[in-house]
Design a protein around this motif. Structure first.
Motif, PDB file in Angstrom:
ATOM      1  N   VAL A   1      41.961  34.103  37.605  1.00  0.00           N
ATOM      2  CA  VAL A   1      42.846  33.866  38.741  1.00  0.00           C
ATOM      3  C   VAL A   1      43.247  35.184  39.397  1.00  0.00           C
TER       4      VAL A   1
ATOM      5  N   GLN B   1      41.604  37.973  39.471  1.00  0.00           N
ATOM      6  CA  GLN B   1      40.526  38.618  40.229  1.00  0.00           C
ATOM      7  C   GLN B   1      40.355  37.948  41.595  1.00  0.00           C
ATOM      8  N   LEU B   2      40.547  36.623  41.654  1.00  0.00           N
ATOM      9  CA  LEU B   2      40.465  35.948  42.955  1.00  0.00           C
ATOM     10  C   LEU B   2      41.587  36.433  43.872  1.00  0.00           C
ATOM     11  N   ASN B   3      42.784  36.585  43.288  1.00  0.00           N
ATOM     12  CA  ASN B   3      43.920  37.048  44.081  1.00  0.00           C
ATOM     13  C   ASN B   3      43.729  38.483  44.564  1.00  0.00           C
ATOM     14  N   LEU B   4      43.173  39.313  43.683  1.00  0.00           N
ATOM     15  CA  LEU B   4      42.941  40.705  44.076  1.00  0.00           C
ATOM     16  C   LEU B   4      41.927  40.762  45.211  1.00  0.00           C
ATOM     17  N   GLN B   5      40.897  39.925  45.121  1.00  0.00           N
ATOM     18  CA  GLN B   5      39.903  39.877  46.195  1.00  0.00           C
ATOM     19  C   GLN B   5      40.541  39.480  47.511  1.00  0.00           C
ATOM     20  N   ALA B   6      41.360  38.424  47.440  1.00  0.00           N
ATOM     21  CA  ALA B   6      41.984  37.934  48.667  1.00  0.00           C
ATOM     22  C   ALA B   6      42.910  38.992  49.252  1.00  0.00           C
ATOM     23  N   ALA B   7      43.542  39.777  48.368  1.00  0.00           N
ATOM     24  CA  ALA B   7      44.459  40.812  48.841  1.00  0.00           C
ATOM     25  C   ALA B   7      43.699  42.042  49.327  1.00  0.00           C
TER      26      ALA B   7
ATOM     27  N   VAL C   1      33.666  44.017  44.254  1.00  0.00           N
ATOM     28  CA  VAL C   1      33.794  42.619  43.873  1.00  0.00           C
ATOM     29  C   VAL C   1      32.988  42.290  42.615  1.00  0.00           C
ATOM     30  N   GLU C   2      31.854  42.991  42.430  1.00  0.00           N
ATOM     31  CA  GLU C   2      31.037  42.699  41.248  1.00  0.00           C
ATOM     32  C   GLU C   2      31.847  42.907  39.968  1.00  0.00           C
TER      33      GLU C   2
END
Lengths: 306, 357
Positions: free
Chosen positions: A255, A257-263, A269-270
């Protein structure tokens, strides 16, 4: 980059949701393996539980009844495995793998006509006033009931294995089935009970995905969580506390990592995408540097000498 | 001796008969990346397969294999299908590209069709749809309807197809609303409902009130519905069960006419290797009903945009456009060529973050 966009309370709350199906399936498989049986059919039992629970919840309108049906469905499918491995003495690895394939096919068949159907909403814990507390409220006190159920079942399994006679017998059967048999314990009977428990837990984990986390029915929707649960049991050295830690780590990092990506965090990303697997394995491997090992009779067929 | 002769003749006749029967029926194979019941990408391919069966009746037999993983294992599945006697095989995901090329080399007499790829051979065609045309319309609706000015985008893999979709949606969202920001999550999967739901959840928690997806399941739709005030678009399939909210429109892949035409070409013996890239105009990309949740003026603008794209009056990638690093890409009224679009590996100006390599 905008880390302020991440609300820690919401993050912790979705972390617990993401971890619960994994926790349920892994705790069930832990009991099975502690009884000396290796059931690789977790994925198949999860997906079967997911569709059984979904059908019953939709037809009856009661999500709790759906959960009960999911447990029954998972346990029912696991009986096929029990029949093959405990009576026909078939190879456990092959039987488990075929159970997964069978479960995936069976669930796809049962799910015909349930695509796009919406299940009834699941009840949430709502403690008067307390659930509205900042931070504590959303994180601890306003989940669906299954999140707490997963924690409770994990604690019960831990206490049972550690402190009760039943747990001792289960471990004896898993460590050395010949000795347990010589002491007069019904090895096959105990293993069948353990397999059923594992099936029921996997079914609940699957239904958690189809009824609460997603919530909808899609073929193949467990998408490999059963396999992660299997790996988790091994990396957690067959200890309930570590399974809990591992499940929350895995769910949490997924969860986060998804939030960090969105932020828009400037980590490639890999690395973020592989981080849940990497961190969970790393932490559990370091922890299992003590002398924990697999149950002695794990995966070996037992045939009572007569 | 005589008996032997009779038997030989009988066997030969039988052999000829079965050969003739086998020739009568054209066998068409399909390799799917997800389950048929995904409600999105694979579901539409299978709908087209059924259309082929209905169109040709007894003349054609179709076979398929679902949930084939991308990568080397796919070659085994394709090879097996060719060995089963398929005359024409459609491999329906980008990741099947190299396995299809390898299989095409092994079976020169079998015709292959690979979706969304760029490698061809004398017996291997590629076909794809200009999904970016649909993305332009989504982007416009998203830009006009967002109140938080934050649009979430669940991307799958960093391949040109997906990057094109992000760029096209972003350009048109910005045109409609200069304050729009995109938050992009790379899910690294085509199909994983739980992960897609988590990604949608993360985007919504960070303020997105529009979710665009390039993954195949309906899970993000369910997450948006749960959250309430969030709109989504059907991906690959209409996803009509989420109408009128959160799903306000959709991109629908319509493969049936192409599959029927190519099967006919194999039957007629006129099949030739080609590269096909069709859009809204040819009917390969469909725009699903725009629901009443969209204000009338926005809906009218979206439909006008659709008509302009379909007639060829407007190309979604028309200059002036700059790349993310600020360098010039297209000058005033210049239109992107297909080569650049097919290999697109950069964001346009205004998008934040980096494309994973």
């Amino acid at each position: 980059m905008d880390l302020g966009a991440i609300d820690p309370a919401l993050l912790l709350a979705s972390l617990m949701v993401a971890a619960t199906p994994l926790l349920l399936a892994a705790v069930g498989e832990l009991v099975v393996e502690r009884a000396g049986v290796l059931n690789l059919g977790v994925e198949g039992m999860m997906i079967t539980g997911a569709i059984c629970g979904f059908i019953v919840a939709v037809q009856s309108g009661s999500p709790l009844l759906g959960m009960a049906a999911a447990a029954a469905g998972g346990a029912g499918l696991s009986m096929l495995f029990a029949l093959l491995t405990q009576f026909a003495l078939a190879n456990q690895v092959a039987s488990g793998l075929s159970l997964t394939l069978f479960g995936l096919g069976l669930s796809a068949l049962m799910g015909q006509g349930y695509q796009g159907v919406k299940p009834p909403p699941f009840p949430r814990l709502d403690v008067a006033l307390l659930s509205d507390l900042p931070l504590v409220g959303p994180v601890l006190l306003s989940h669906d009931l299954m999140v707490y159920f997963g924690l409770i079942i994990c604690a019960v399994v831990w206490a049972m294995l550690k402190y009760t006679r039943a747990g001792l017998i289960l471990r004896a059967v898993g460590e050395n089935h010949d000795a347990a048999h010589a002491l007069g314990y019904n090895v096959v009977g105990i293993r069948i009970l353990a397999i059923m428990f594992g099936g029921a837990c996997a079914g609940l984990g699957g239904a958690y995905i189809s009824l609460i986390r997603v919530p909808q029915w899609t073929e193949g929707m467990t998408a490999g969580i059963g396999w992660i649960a299997l790996a988790l049991v091994v990396f957690a050295s067959w200890k309930p506390g570590r399974v809990l830690l591992g499940a929350y780590l895995f769910g949490g990092v997924s969860v986060i990592q998804l939030n960090l990506q969105a932020a828009g965090v400037a980590i490639p990303v890999e690395y973020l995408a592989m981080s849940p697997y990497l961190i969970t394995i790393l932490v559990l491997v370091i922890m299992s540097a003590d002398r924990s090992r697999a149950p002695g009779s794990l995966g070996r067929p037992f045939h009572a000498p007569s | 001796m005589k008996l032997h002769n009779i038997l030989t003749t009988a066997v030969a006749a039988l052999g000829l008969a079965t050969a003739a029967m086998a020739q009568d029926k054209t066998k068409v194979g399909f390799i799917y990346v997800g389950p048929i019941g995904d409600g999105g990408w694979t579901y539409e391919h299978d709908k087209a397969r059924l259309a082929v069966e209905e169109h040709f009746g007894d003349k054609v037999e179709t076979i398929y294999q679902e949930s084939v993983p991308e990568g080397t294992d796919a070659e085994r599945a394709i090879t097996q299908m060719a060995l089963q006697g398929a005359d024409l095989i459609f491999t329906t995901s980008f990741g099947f590209m190299d396995p299809t090329v390898a299989a095409a080399k092994k079976f020169p007499n079998v015709k292959f069709e690979h979706a969304t790829g760029y490698k061809t051979a004398p017996n291997l065609s590629t076909y794809s749809a200009r999904f970016y045309e649909g993305r332009a319309i989504q982007g416009h609706i998203a830009g006009r309807m967002t109140e938080s000015n934050t649009i979430g985008y669940i991307a799958s893999y960093p391949i040109p197809e997906v990057i094109r979709g992000i760029n096209s949606a972003f350009i048109h969202a910005r045109k409609a609303n200069p304050d729009v920001q995109f938050k992009i999550i790379w899910a690294y999967t085509w199909f994983d409902p739980a992960k897609e739901a988590d990604a949608a959840q993360a985007l919504i928690e960070q303020g997105a009130d529009v979710i665009l997806q390039h993954t195949d399941s309906t899970a993000p739709q369910a997450a948006a519905e749960k959250a309430g005030d969030v709109i989504t678009f059907g991906q690959a399939s209409d996803m009509a069960e989420y109408k009128p909210m959160p799903r306000v429109s959709s991109i629908i892949d319509n493969w049936a006419p192409y599959y029927i035409a190519r099967t006919q070409a194999v039957i007629d013996g006129t099949w030739e290797s080609q590269q096909v890239w069709h859009g809204i105009g040819e009917g390969m990309v469909g725009i699903g009903e725009i629901t009443d949740a969209v204000p009338d003026d926005v809906k009218a603008e979206a439909l006008a945009l659709k008509d302009a794209i379909a007639s060829g009056d407007y190309h979604p990638f028309t200059g002036p456009l700059k790349k993310q690093d600020g360098s010039d890409w297209l000058s005033e009224s210049e239109v992107a060529d297909d080569g650049t679009l097919l290999g697109m590996d950069f964001y346009v100006e205004g998008l934040t973050g980096e494309i994973p390599q």
